[in-house]
Design a protein around this motif. Structure first.
Motif, PDB file in Angstrom:
ATOM      1  N   ALA A 156     -22.259 -18.946 -25.997  1.00  0.00           N
ATOM      2  CA  ALA A 156     -23.569 -18.492 -26.474  1.00  0.00           C
ATOM      3  C   ALA A 156     -23.930 -19.250 -27.749  1.00  0.00           C
ATOM      4  CB  ALA A 156     -23.541 -16.989 -26.728  1.00  0.00           C
ATOM      5  N   TYR A 157     -25.237 -19.377 -27.955  1.00  0.00           N
ATOM      6  CA  TYR A 157     -25.710 -20.015 -29.192  1.00  0.00           C
ATOM      7  C   TYR A 157     -26.899 -19.227 -29.733  1.00  0.00           C
ATOM      8  CZ  TYR A 157     -26.660 -23.570 -32.663  1.00  0.00           C
ATOM      9  OH  TYR A 157     -26.823 -24.222 -33.864  1.00  0.00           O
ATOM     10  N   LYS A 158     -26.836 -18.914 -31.044  1.00  0.00           N
ATOM     11  CA  LYS A 158     -27.903 -18.182 -31.720  1.00  0.00           C
ATOM     12  C   LYS A 158     -28.677 -19.141 -32.612  1.00  0.00           C
ATOM     13  CE  LYS A 158     -25.475 -13.737 -31.782  1.00  0.00           C
ATOM     14  NZ  LYS A 158     -24.996 -12.604 -32.628  1.00  0.00           N
TER      15      LYS A 158
ATOM     16  N   VAL B  27     -27.284 -17.645 -23.537  1.00  0.00           N
ATOM     17  CA  VAL B  27     -25.957 -17.264 -23.064  1.00  0.00           C
ATOM     18  C   VAL B  27     -25.684 -17.930 -21.721  1.00  0.00           C
ATOM     19  CG1 VAL B  27     -24.454 -15.358 -22.376  1.00  0.00           C
ATOM     20  CG2 VAL B  27     -26.092 -15.021 -24.222  1.00  0.00           C
ATOM     21  N   PHE B  28     -24.471 -18.442 -21.563  1.00  0.00           N
ATOM     22  CA  PHE B  28     -24.027 -19.007 -20.292  1.00  0.00           C
ATOM     23  C   PHE B  28     -22.637 -18.449 -19.999  1.00  0.00           C
ATOM     24  CE2 PHE B  28     -21.325 -22.244 -18.225  1.00  0.00           C
ATOM     25  CZ  PHE B  28     -21.966 -22.308 -16.995  1.00  0.00           C
ATOM     26  N   SER B  29     -22.412 -17.977 -18.756  1.00  0.00           N
ATOM     27  CA  SER B  29     -21.101 -17.442 -18.403  1.00  0.00           C
ATOM     28  C   SER B  29     -20.763 -17.768 -16.951  1.00  0.00           C
ATOM     29  CB  SER B  29     -21.049 -15.928 -18.616  1.00  0.00           C
ATOM     30  OG  SER B  29     -21.922 -15.266 -17.726  1.00  0.00           O
ATOM     31  N   VAL B  30     -19.449 -17.816 -16.695  1.00  0.00           N
ATOM     32  CA  VAL B  30     -18.937 -18.032 -15.339  1.00  0.00           C
ATOM     33  C   VAL B  30     -17.853 -16.991 -15.095  1.00  0.00           C
ATOM     34  CG1 VAL B  30     -17.938 -19.635 -13.684  1.00  0.00           C
ATOM     35  CG2 VAL B  30     -19.327 -20.507 -15.580  1.00  0.00           C
ATOM     36  N   SER B  31     -18.003 -16.191 -14.044  1.00  0.00           N
ATOM     37  CA  SER B  31     -16.983 -15.223 -13.645  1.00  0.00           C
ATOM     38  C   SER B  31     -16.151 -15.803 -12.510  1.00  0.00           C
ATOM     39  CB  SER B  31     -17.633 -13.906 -13.199  1.00  0.00           C
ATOM     40  OG  SER B  31     -18.389 -13.339 -14.248  1.00  0.00           O
ATOM     41  N   ASN B  32     -14.875 -15.477 -12.516  1.00  0.00           N
ATOM     42  CA  ASN B  32     -13.933 -15.983 -11.504  1.00  0.00           C
ATOM     43  C   ASN B  32     -13.964 -17.511 -11.471  1.00  0.00           C
ATOM     44  OD1 ASN B  32     -12.006 -15.990  -9.496  1.00  0.00           O
ATOM     45  ND2 ASN B  32     -13.408 -15.391  -7.866  1.00  0.00           N
TER      46      ASN B  32
ATOM     47  N   GLN C 273     -10.658 -12.625   1.158  1.00  0.00           N
ATOM     48  CA  GLN C 273     -12.079 -12.877   0.952  1.00  0.00           C
ATOM     49  C   GLN C 273     -12.307 -13.670  -0.329  1.00  0.00           C
ATOM     50  OE1 GLN C 273     -13.019  -8.599   1.058  1.00  0.00           O
ATOM     51  NE2 GLN C 273     -14.335  -9.006   2.814  1.00  0.00           N
ATOM     52  N   TRP C 274     -13.107 -14.731  -0.192  1.00  0.00           N
ATOM     53  CA  TRP C 274     -13.536 -15.499  -1.342  1.00  0.00           C
ATOM     54  C   TRP C 274     -14.986 -15.138  -1.655  1.00  0.00           C
ATOM     55  CZ3 TRP C 274      -9.743 -17.433   1.764  1.00  0.00           C
ATOM     56  CH2 TRP C 274      -8.654 -18.050   1.134  1.00  0.00           C
ATOM     57  N   PHE C 275     -15.216 -14.597  -2.829  1.00  0.00           N
ATOM     58  CA  PHE C 275     -16.575 -14.255  -3.240  1.00  0.00           C
ATOM     59  C   PHE C 275     -17.191 -15.347  -4.101  1.00  0.00           C
ATOM     60  CE2 PHE C 275     -14.547 -10.163  -2.393  1.00  0.00           C
ATOM     61  CZ  PHE C 275     -15.471  -9.590  -1.527  1.00  0.00           C
ATOM     62  N   GLY C 276     -16.383 -16.360  -4.450  1.00  0.00           N
ATOM     63  CA  GLY C 276     -16.898 -17.498  -5.193  1.00  0.00           C
ATOM     64  C   GLY C 276     -17.065 -17.220  -6.674  1.00  0.00           C
ATOM     65  N   ARG C 277     -17.504 -18.236  -7.388  1.00  0.00           N
ATOM     66  CA  ARG C 277     -17.795 -18.100  -8.818  1.00  0.00           C
ATOM     67  C   ARG C 277     -19.197 -17.530  -8.993  1.00  0.00           C
ATOM     68  NH1 ARG C 277     -15.785 -22.994  -7.584  1.00  0.00           N
ATOM     69  NH2 ARG C 277     -13.732 -23.548  -8.423  1.00  0.00           N
ATOM     70  N   THR C 278     -19.386 -16.794 -10.084  1.00  0.00           N
ATOM     71  CA  THR C 278     -20.698 -16.255 -10.409  1.00  0.00           C
ATOM     72  C   THR C 278     -21.165 -16.869 -11.722  1.00  0.00           C
ATOM     73  OG1 THR C 278     -20.198 -14.155  -9.308  1.00  0.00           O
ATOM     74  CG2 THR C 278     -22.037 -14.172 -10.869  1.00  0.00           C
ATOM     75  N   TYR C 279     -22.313 -17.561 -11.664  1.00  0.00           N
ATOM     76  CA  TYR C 279     -22.857 -18.220 -12.864  1.00  0.00           C
ATOM     77  C   TYR C 279     -24.008 -17.380 -13.401  1.00  0.00           C
ATOM     78  CZ  TYR C 279     -20.290 -22.286 -11.152  1.00  0.00           C
ATOM     79  OH  TYR C 279     -19.291 -23.134 -10.710  1.00  0.00           O
ATOM     80  N   TYR C 280     -24.078 -17.325 -14.720  1.00  0.00           N
ATOM     81  CA  TYR C 280     -25.152 -16.571 -15.346  1.00  0.00           C
ATOM     82  C   TYR C 280     -25.696 -17.369 -16.527  1.00  0.00           C
ATOM     83  CZ  TYR C 280     -27.450 -13.068 -18.298  1.00  0.00           C
ATOM     84  OH  TYR C 280     -28.363 -12.394 -19.065  1.00  0.00           O
ATOM     85  N   VAL C 281     -27.019 -17.482 -16.593  1.00  0.00           N
ATOM     86  CA  VAL C 281     -27.688 -18.115 -17.725  1.00  0.00           C
ATOM     87  C   VAL C 281     -28.764 -17.151 -18.193  1.00  0.00           C
ATOM     88  CG1 VAL C 281     -29.058 -20.058 -18.547  1.00  0.00           C
ATOM     89  CG2 VAL C 281     -27.238 -20.435 -16.878  1.00  0.00           C
ATOM     90  N   GLY C 282     -28.756 -16.831 -19.483  1.00  0.00           N
ATOM     91  CA  GLY C 282     -29.726 -15.888 -19.989  1.00  0.00           C
ATOM     92  C   GLY C 282     -30.250 -16.299 -21.363  1.00  0.00           C
ATOM     93  N   ALA C 283     -31.390 -15.742 -21.729  1.00  0.00           N
ATOM     94  CA  ALA C 283     -31.992 -16.009 -23.024  1.00  0.00           C
ATOM     95  C   ALA C 283     -32.590 -14.718 -23.570  1.00  0.00           C
ATOM     96  CB  ALA C 283     -33.064 -17.080 -22.907  1.00  0.00           C
TER      97      ALA C 283
END
Length: 358
Positions: free
Chosen positions: A309-311, A319-324, A344-354
């Motif tokens: 994250a950067y303020k 904010v940027f995040s990667v789950s799994n 089961q493979w649910f893959g990576r989850t990417y999130y970008v927010g502001a």
């Protein structure tokens, strides 16, 4: 500290369609479906339960020293059943064919009952906390004990004597096989329901956590730090194993994870923050069953997550995040880890927010 009490009063009902064999005194009425077919054997009845509970609580905090705290919490807690488990069953039971034998069964895949009462527990929490202001760190050791008064449990009675218990069971069942009309005797099958298991028992655990920043390092690295925790959980509560012949008569309490751990490395410099976390979770018995009623055990797993994250000075945060991060699979098995049920493979989850603050 503080002390308090909360009073809970509930009146829960669910409307069921009951076969009263046309008895008007029991409320029988003509009920028609959307195509105009009518029956007069049934009555609408409200089924349910009423209950009252007093829930006291006590919280105490004792300062052992400037940076050392001892905390104690006592409470009685309540958790209501999920609302979908409180529905009244409106089925009279069904006949199913297994091979060339017909069985009468009652209860669907998810058993329900409007008579379920809440999950009740008396709990004790105690913790020792040591703070280290010079490194913005802390060391915490916490223990807890939950005395479970009752809990919700699915149960299946095999070879249930439906006729002796008032069920309207047909004597025979007719079907066609290879063009031939066959009529066979209807046998007792399974009665599935959900109950409040009043045996209860305890759940207890211990958690140790440690956090520290390395602010004694040169300025560029002074925002580096670590945070870690480790948890142990034990319980005497067990539930009935619906497949006793495979692994004994009981199973561990569903959802109970005996061992778990977390380790996080974090770094901050100016408006920039980032962290890399790994979480370990031991195997546990799931709350669901497969189509054969066999319990599902979820294998141990270790997941890796990342966030940055950067303020900005103008009030904008990104904010940027990667789950799994390593794309680990979710695996379940039956009794033995070699008997894999699902992978089961649910893959990576990417999130970008502001976020913008003004």
């Amino acid at each position: 500290g503080n002390i308090g009490i909360r009073h809970v009063r509930s009146d829960q009902t669910s409307t069921a369609l009951i076969n009263v064999n046309g008895d008007l005194e029991k409320g029988a009425q003509e009920i028609c479906d959307e195509v105009g077919e009518c029956l007069s054997s049934y009555a609408y009845q409200d089924l349910g339960a009423k209950y009252d509970y007093n829930l006291p609580s006590l919280n105490l905090n004792y300062s052992l020293a400037e940076n050392d705290q001892l905390r104690l919490a006592l409470a009685r807690v309540l958790s209501r059943p999920p609302i979908n488990r409180l529905a009244a069953s409106d089925t009279d039971g069904t006949v199913s064919l297994v091979g060339d034998e017909a069985y009468f069964n009652y209860g669907g895949d998810t058993a329900t009952s409007p008579f379920l009462t809440p999950f009740i527990a008396d709990q004790i929490d105690i913790s020792y906390e040591h703070y280290m202001p010079e490194t913005n760190g802390s060391f915490v050791i916490a223990g807890y004990h939950r005395e479970i008064k009752s809990f919700i449990q699915d149960i299946t009675y095999e070879n249930y004597d439906f006729r002796a218990n008032g069920f309207d069971v047909p004597d025979t069942y007719a079907y066609i096989q290879n063009g031939v009309d066959i009529e066979t005797e209807v046998l007792n099958g399974d009665y599935k329901t959900v109950i409040n298991n009043m045996d209860g028992g305890f759940i207890r655990g211990l958690e140790i956590s440690y956090t520290q920043t390395f602010n004694f390092l040169p300025e560029l690295w002074s925002g580096l730090g670590i945070s870690t925790s480790y948890s142990l959980t034990d319980s005497e509560i067990s539930v009935v194993n619906p497949v006793e012949s495979l692994s004994g008569g009981t199973l561990p309490f569903p959802g109970l994870v005996e061992k778990s751990a977390n380790f996080t490395v974090f770094y901050s410099y100016g408006g920039f923050e980032t962290r890399l976390s790994t979480t370990f979770q031991d195997s546990f018995v799931g709350e669901t069953r497969n189509v054969n009623l066999q319990p599902i055990v979820y294998a141990p797993e270790t997941l890796l997550d990342y966030q940055a994250a950067y303020k900005f000075d103008n009030g904008l945060d990104i904010v940027f995040s990667v789950s799994n991060l390593t794309n680990e699979p979710n695996r379940s098995y039956m009794f033995d880890e070699e008997l894999t049920r699902t992978l089961q493979w649910f893959g990576r989850t990417y999130y970008v927010g502001a976020n913008y603050t003004f």
